[in-house]
Design an enzyme around this catalytic site. Sequence first.
Site, PDB file in Angstrom:
ATOM      1  N   ARG A  38     -49.554  22.527  21.477  1.00 23.29           N
ATOM      2  CA  ARG A  38     -49.815  22.313  20.142  1.00 23.29           C
ATOM      3  C   ARG A  38     -49.357  23.322  19.322  1.00 23.29           C
ATOM      4  O   ARG A  38     -48.979  22.771  17.842  1.00 23.29           O
ATOM      5  CB  ARG A  38     -51.500  22.509  19.943  1.00 23.29           C
ATOM      6  CG  ARG A  38     -52.211  21.455  20.884  1.00 23.29           C
ATOM      7  CD  ARG A  38     -53.539  21.298  20.496  1.00 23.29           C
ATOM      8  NE  ARG A  38     -53.968  19.839  20.742  1.00 23.29           N
ATOM      9  CZ  ARG A  38     -55.059  19.530  21.300  1.00 23.29           C
ATOM     10  NH1 ARG A  38     -55.929  20.370  21.439  1.00 23.29           N
ATOM     11  NH2 ARG A  38     -55.530  18.436  21.564  1.00 23.29           N
ATOM     12  N   LYS A 200     -63.013   3.935  32.462  1.00 19.11           N
ATOM     13  CA  LYS A 200     -64.031   3.042  31.941  1.00 19.11           C
ATOM     14  C   LYS A 200     -63.538   2.100  30.990  1.00 19.11           C
ATOM     15  O   LYS A 200     -62.712   2.464  30.012  1.00 19.11           O
ATOM     16  CB  LYS A 200     -65.350   3.589  31.631  1.00 19.11           C
ATOM     17  CG  LYS A 200     -65.863   4.346  32.768  1.00 19.11           C
ATOM     18  CD  LYS A 200     -67.359   5.021  32.173  1.00 19.11           C
ATOM     19  CE  LYS A 200     -67.910   5.897  33.131  1.00 19.11           C
ATOM     20  NZ  LYS A 200     -68.931   6.505  32.656  1.00 19.11           N
ATOM     21  N   GLY A 353     -55.112  11.899  26.248  1.00 20.96           N
ATOM     22  CA  GLY A 353     -54.892  12.932  26.987  1.00 20.96           C
ATOM     23  C   GLY A 353     -54.286  12.882  28.479  1.00 20.96           C
ATOM     24  O   GLY A 353     -53.441  13.403  28.879  1.00 20.96           O
ATOM     25  N   GLY A 376     -58.305  11.709  20.787  1.00 24.01           N
ATOM     26  CA  GLY A 376     -59.416  11.141  20.136  1.00 24.01           C
ATOM     27  C   GLY A 376     -58.662  10.293  18.711  1.00 24.01           C
ATOM     28  O   GLY A 376     -59.127   9.431  18.580  1.00 24.01           O
TER      29      GLY A 376
HETATM   30  P1  AMP Z   1     -59.788   7.890  30.533  1.00 25.24           P
HETATM   31  O1  AMP Z   1     -60.246   9.345  30.098  1.00 25.24           O
HETATM   32  O2  AMP Z   1     -60.760   6.929  30.426  1.00 25.24           O
HETATM   33  O3  AMP Z   1     -58.450   7.484  30.056  1.00 25.24           O
HETATM   34  O4  AMP Z   1     -59.791   8.102  32.275  1.00 25.24           O
HETATM   35  C1  AMP Z   1     -59.053   8.992  33.041  1.00 25.24           C
HETATM   36  C2  AMP Z   1     -59.332   9.021  34.280  1.00 25.24           C
HETATM   37  O5  AMP Z   1     -59.576   7.779  34.852  1.00 25.24           O
HETATM   38  C3  AMP Z   1     -58.332   9.710  35.062  1.00 25.24           C
HETATM   39  O6  AMP Z   1     -58.779  11.058  35.468  1.00 25.24           O
HETATM   40  C4  AMP Z   1     -58.497   8.754  36.523  1.00 25.24           C
HETATM   41  O7  AMP Z   1     -58.410   9.747  37.617  1.00 25.24           O
HETATM   42  C5  AMP Z   1     -59.488   7.935  36.232  1.00 25.24           C
HETATM   43  N1  AMP Z   1     -59.102   6.654  37.065  1.00 25.24           N
HETATM   44  C6  AMP Z   1     -58.005   5.998  37.153  1.00 25.24           C
HETATM   45  N2  AMP Z   1     -58.469   4.960  37.893  1.00 25.24           N
HETATM   46  C7  AMP Z   1     -59.418   5.146  38.339  1.00 25.24           C
HETATM   47  C8  AMP Z   1     -59.963   4.137  39.530  1.00 25.24           C
HETATM   48  N3  AMP Z   1     -59.358   3.173  40.121  1.00 25.24           N
HETATM   49  N4  AMP Z   1     -61.123   4.720  40.003  1.00 25.24           N
HETATM   50  C9  AMP Z   1     -61.806   5.700  39.476  1.00 25.24           C
HETATM   51  N5  AMP Z   1     -61.170   6.559  38.413  1.00 25.24           N
HETATM   52  C10 AMP Z   1     -60.310   6.385  38.066  1.00 25.24           C
END
Ligand code: AMP
Length: 395
Positions: A38, A200, A353, A376
């Site tokens: 940063r 998610k 991130g 964010g």
């Molecule tokens: P996000 O912060 O929502 O972008 O989520 C990122 C996280 O999603 C990472 O730490 C990944 O390990 C997790 N992730 C990606 N694919 C999967 C999956 N198939 N099952 C569980 N976690 C996942």
Amino acid sequence: MAIRRLQDVNVKGKRVLCRVDFNVTLDKQTGEVDDDTRVVAVLPTLRDLAARGARIVVCSHFQRPKGKRVPEMSLKPVVANLSKHLGKPVAFADDCIGPAVEAAVAKLKDGDVLLLENLRYHAGEEKDDPELAKQLAALAEIYVNDAFGAAHRAHASVHAIAKLMPVRCAGLLMQKEIDSLSPLLGQPARPFVAILGGAKISGKLQVIVNLLPKCDSMLIGGGMAYTFLKAQGLPIGKSLVEADLVAKAGEILAEAKRLGKTFLLPLDHVVAEKFEAHAPSKVVPADGIPEGSMALDIGPKTVARYSQEIAKAKTVIWNGPQGVFELEPFNKGTFAIAQAVASCGAHTVVGGGESVAAVNAAGVADRITHISTGGGASLEFLEGQTLPGVAALES
Ligand code: AMP
């Protein structure tokens, strides 16, 4: 409305308050800055200001001291790092407002740099307090906001202050973020491919809803894919699922069809029985996730189909890894998509991130048009929200 560019502002001999995002990480043992991404990100702005003879007053938040002076959340450790990068001494003020700070600012000569203490030592910062904004505004004649990572927050130093400063503009990093992100929601070169992933749907629901009508293709991977597959009635074993969003996922699939969009879900998966590195794994087809297994990555057929779609793109936004890229061997899908994005020759933007970490880990960061520094903030931008820190710069 237009936002003034830094290049168009005469800063010679002027006091310039530059809001940056120095929310760095510190080494627990030495207390020194250990990840200075940063700091490096705002060097172009600070170097430009210094070269043009501005008297530079730098301010930032750091962690969440919640209005109190928490010594571990002082910005002082950044002084040495910034000074090393700029190749000149950087002065430090023990607070961000008040007579001692005003005296330190008054001593600055053209090209000098003064870093102020953590803005969040004052409760008014997070409350967008006009009084704090007024005291900050009194320090300078020109306001430059280069803190894109804080632009989604209506805080005193990014929002209330801006309207108090007759001369306000975006710093070079902020400008690059705006220039790179704006076409995505405005007039993207087509085909426009949105690649979404991550854990998610819930975290990115608004992004999906906002981008779906704007993009030509949406490619879904990562944990969020399994709620969609469940909505299609496919077996998902122990894969991540948001039971309360299955119906919503079904609605999104129907909407994509109604709009005539290419909406792609994984055609195959890498499954394992355990969520751990080197867990025994195998590739199964879309409808073949065994009951006791979870899908942790997209499979090779999915990579091939998604890569084909990405290769046709003129604009790409990627937010969210396609699998558990932190664990071997479940990083392959994400890394392959990173390669496809890096090689497609389109205007490519990576935000969030985890996706930024993924393009860095895949070693392709230098072949992406723009890597957004604000997780964010870029997410809220893609959701179609107005960013208070950007809107406040408009004149
Ligand atoms: P996000 O912060 O929502 O972008 O989520 C990122 C996280 O999603 C990472 O730490 C990944 O390990 C997790 N992730 C990606 N694919 C999967 C999956 N198939 N099952 C569980 N976690 C996942």
